[in-house]
Design a protein around this motif. Structure first.
Motif, PDB file in Angstrom:
ATOM      1  N   VAL A  49      -4.903  11.562  -2.589  1.00  0.00           N
ATOM      2  CA  VAL A  49      -4.462  10.243  -2.142  1.00  0.00           C
ATOM      3  C   VAL A  49      -5.082   9.922  -0.785  1.00  0.00           C
ATOM      4  CG1 VAL A  49      -2.469   8.841  -1.458  1.00  0.00           C
ATOM      5  CG2 VAL A  49      -2.359  10.259  -3.532  1.00  0.00           C
ATOM      6  N   ARG A  50      -5.106  10.889   0.081  1.00  0.00           N
ATOM      7  CA  ARG A  50      -5.721  10.689   1.398  1.00  0.00           C
ATOM      8  C   ARG A  50      -7.199  10.337   1.253  1.00  0.00           C
ATOM      9  NH1 ARG A  50      -4.220  12.796   6.549  1.00  0.00           N
ATOM     10  NH2 ARG A  50      -5.902  12.357   8.002  1.00  0.00           N
ATOM     11  N   ALA A  51      -7.901  11.047   0.376  1.00  0.00           N
ATOM     12  CA  ALA A  51      -9.325  10.778   0.154  1.00  0.00           C
ATOM     13  C   ALA A  51      -9.547   9.364  -0.392  1.00  0.00           C
ATOM     14  CB  ALA A  51      -9.922  11.821  -0.789  1.00  0.00           C
ATOM     15  N   ILE A  52      -8.643   8.892  -1.240  1.00  0.00           N
ATOM     16  CA  ILE A  52      -8.735   7.519  -1.754  1.00  0.00           C
ATOM     17  C   ILE A  52      -8.542   6.530  -0.607  1.00  0.00           C
ATOM     18  CG2 ILE A  52      -7.663   5.769  -3.237  1.00  0.00           C
ATOM     19  CD1 ILE A  52      -6.830   8.157  -5.097  1.00  0.00           C
ATOM     20  N   ILE A  53      -7.505   6.745   0.181  1.00  0.00           N
ATOM     21  CA  ILE A  53      -7.199   5.840   1.296  1.00  0.00           C
ATOM     22  C   ILE A  53      -8.376   5.774   2.272  1.00  0.00           C
ATOM     23  CG2 ILE A  53      -5.721   5.508   3.333  1.00  0.00           C
ATOM     24  CD1 ILE A  53      -3.450   6.859   1.653  1.00  0.00           C
ATOM     25  N   GLU A  54      -8.979   6.925   2.537  1.00  0.00           N
ATOM     26  CA  GLU A  54     -10.068   7.008   3.511  1.00  0.00           C
ATOM     27  C   GLU A  54     -11.443   6.767   2.897  1.00  0.00           C
ATOM     28  OE1 GLU A  54      -9.360  10.910   5.144  1.00  0.00           O
ATOM     29  OE2 GLU A  54      -7.990  10.102   6.666  1.00  0.00           O
ATOM     30  N   GLN A  55     -11.512   6.510   1.613  1.00  0.00           N
ATOM     31  CA  GLN A  55     -12.777   6.350   0.881  1.00  0.00           C
ATOM     32  C   GLN A  55     -13.686   7.560   1.070  1.00  0.00           C
ATOM     33  OE1 GLN A  55     -14.548   2.597   2.105  1.00  0.00           O
ATOM     34  NE2 GLN A  55     -13.789   1.650   0.256  1.00  0.00           N
ATOM     35  N   HIS A  73      -1.475   1.632   8.960  1.00  0.00           N
ATOM     36  CA  HIS A  73      -1.457   3.042   8.563  1.00  0.00           C
ATOM     37  C   HIS A  73      -0.570   3.207   7.327  1.00  0.00           C
ATOM     38  CE1 HIS A  73       2.321   2.810  10.807  1.00  0.00           C
ATOM     39  NE2 HIS A  73       2.698   3.841  10.087  1.00  0.00           N
ATOM     40  N   ILE A  74      -0.798   4.315   6.642  1.00  0.00           N
ATOM     41  CA  ILE A  74      -0.016   4.666   5.454  1.00  0.00           C
ATOM     42  C   ILE A  74       0.549   6.055   5.711  1.00  0.00           C
ATOM     43  CG2 ILE A  74      -0.084   5.147   2.980  1.00  0.00           C
ATOM     44  CD1 ILE A  74      -2.453   3.130   2.850  1.00  0.00           C
ATOM     45  N   GLN A  75       1.826   6.220   5.419  1.00  0.00           N
ATOM     46  CA  GLN A  75       2.501   7.493   5.661  1.00  0.00           C
ATOM     47  C   GLN A  75       2.345   8.405   4.446  1.00  0.00           C
ATOM     48  OE1 GLN A  75       3.679   7.574   8.771  1.00  0.00           O
ATOM     49  NE2 GLN A  75       4.037   9.751   8.520  1.00  0.00           N
ATOM     50  N   SER A 118       0.832  -1.200   0.000  1.00  0.00           N
ATOM     51  CA  SER A 118       0.000   0.000   0.000  1.00  0.00           C
ATOM     52  C   SER A 118       0.868   1.252   0.000  1.00  0.00           C
ATOM     53  CB  SER A 118      -0.918   0.016   1.226  1.00  0.00           C
ATOM     54  OG  SER A 118      -1.784  -1.089   1.208  1.00  0.00           O
ATOM     55  N   GLN A 119       1.906   1.247   0.834  1.00  0.00           N
ATOM     56  CA  GLN A 119       2.805   2.397   0.903  1.00  0.00           C
ATOM     57  C   GLN A 119       3.488   2.633  -0.437  1.00  0.00           C
ATOM     58  OE1 GLN A 119       3.277   4.401   3.945  1.00  0.00           O
ATOM     59  NE2 GLN A 119       3.818   5.665   2.198  1.00  0.00           N
ATOM     60  N   LEU A 120       3.909   1.564  -1.103  1.00  0.00           N
ATOM     61  CA  LEU A 120       4.559   1.680  -2.409  1.00  0.00           C
ATOM     62  C   LEU A 120       3.617   2.300  -3.437  1.00  0.00           C
ATOM     63  CD1 LEU A 120       6.865   1.095  -4.415  1.00  0.00           C
ATOM     64  CD2 LEU A 120       5.885  -1.201  -4.696  1.00  0.00           C
ATOM     65  N   VAL A 121       2.380   1.824  -3.499  1.00  0.00           N
ATOM     66  CA  VAL A 121       1.429   2.339  -4.489  1.00  0.00           C
ATOM     67  C   VAL A 121       1.092   3.803  -4.199  1.00  0.00           C
ATOM     68  CG1 VAL A 121      -0.829   2.011  -5.570  1.00  0.00           C
ATOM     69  CG2 VAL A 121       0.541   0.031  -4.940  1.00  0.00           C
ATOM     70  N   VAL A 122       1.017   4.169  -2.932  1.00  0.00           N
ATOM     71  CA  VAL A 122       0.788   5.570  -2.575  1.00  0.00           C
ATOM     72  C   VAL A 122       1.956   6.432  -3.059  1.00  0.00           C
ATOM     73  CG1 VAL A 122       0.747   7.145  -0.587  1.00  0.00           C
ATOM     74  CG2 VAL A 122      -0.833   5.203  -0.690  1.00  0.00           C
TER      75      VAL A 122
END
Length: 191
Positions: free
Chosen positions: A90-96, A166-168, A73-77
């Protein structure tokens, strides 16, 4: 010689993205023929067709989060940010958070979630995707959804999988939104 060249490519990727390529190195050193097949698969996974980066990475991120591999996930971000997506998107995608996404990206998130849940509502969204990007766009999204699920499965099978808590995003830590129910929201007009 081939192993040496491929290993150098892996090390360059590791350095560029701060990503552990150990599972790929194990495949390379154990079975060159298997590594060559894996490399062929990566051609499919990297396909972007005529799709803009936003919807493409929306599908890739949601698919990788669905199968719960933190390093993946971190790599794709990182790749999404490198492709020009803003941290906010990106944050909106992660958080749907569909309300914070443009309509085309929200459509990609919703479609991905419904496909992964085997939800029949994916059919209506598929029609919207076909209207927007044609069959080439649908194929590209389908490749993104299916291919990005392979990496976590492969890593977990080989003993390299790590759960994603979590994703940084720069100095922020974002908790990925996972739901058993497909995403809905303000931009749900597509369904």
């Amino acid at each position: 010689m081939l192993r040496y060249m491929f290993n150098r490519m892996l090390l360059a990727m590791q350095q560029r993205y701060a990503y552990d390529v150990g599972y790929q190195q194990d495949i390379l050193h154990s079975d060159l023929a298997a590594f060559l097949k894996f490399s062929g698969f990566q051609t499919m996974a990297s396909h972007h067709g005529n799709l803009p980066a936003g919807p493409l990475y929306a599908a890739r991120i949601r698919a990788i989060i669905f199968d719960d591999c933190g390093p993946c996930s971190q790599l794709v971000v990182k790749m999404a940010l490198e492709a020009g997506l803003s941290q906010a998107l990106v944050r909106a995608i992660i958080e749907q958070n569909l309300a914070a996404l443009p309509a085309d990206m929200a459509l990609a998130v919703q479609f991905t979630e419904r496909v992964l849940a085997h939800d029949p509502q994916a059919d209506a969204l598929r029609d919207n995707i076909l209207a927007l990007w044609g069959s080439k766009g649908l194929i590209t999204l389908s490749f993104a959804i299916s291919a990005y699920r392979v990496y976590p499965a492969l890593k977990y099978s080989l003993g390299y999988g790590k759960a994603c808590s979590h994703i940084q995003l720069d100095d922020e830590s974002v908790v990925p939104q996972r739901s058993k129910k497909p995403a809905t929201g303000a931009n749900n007009a597509q369904s």
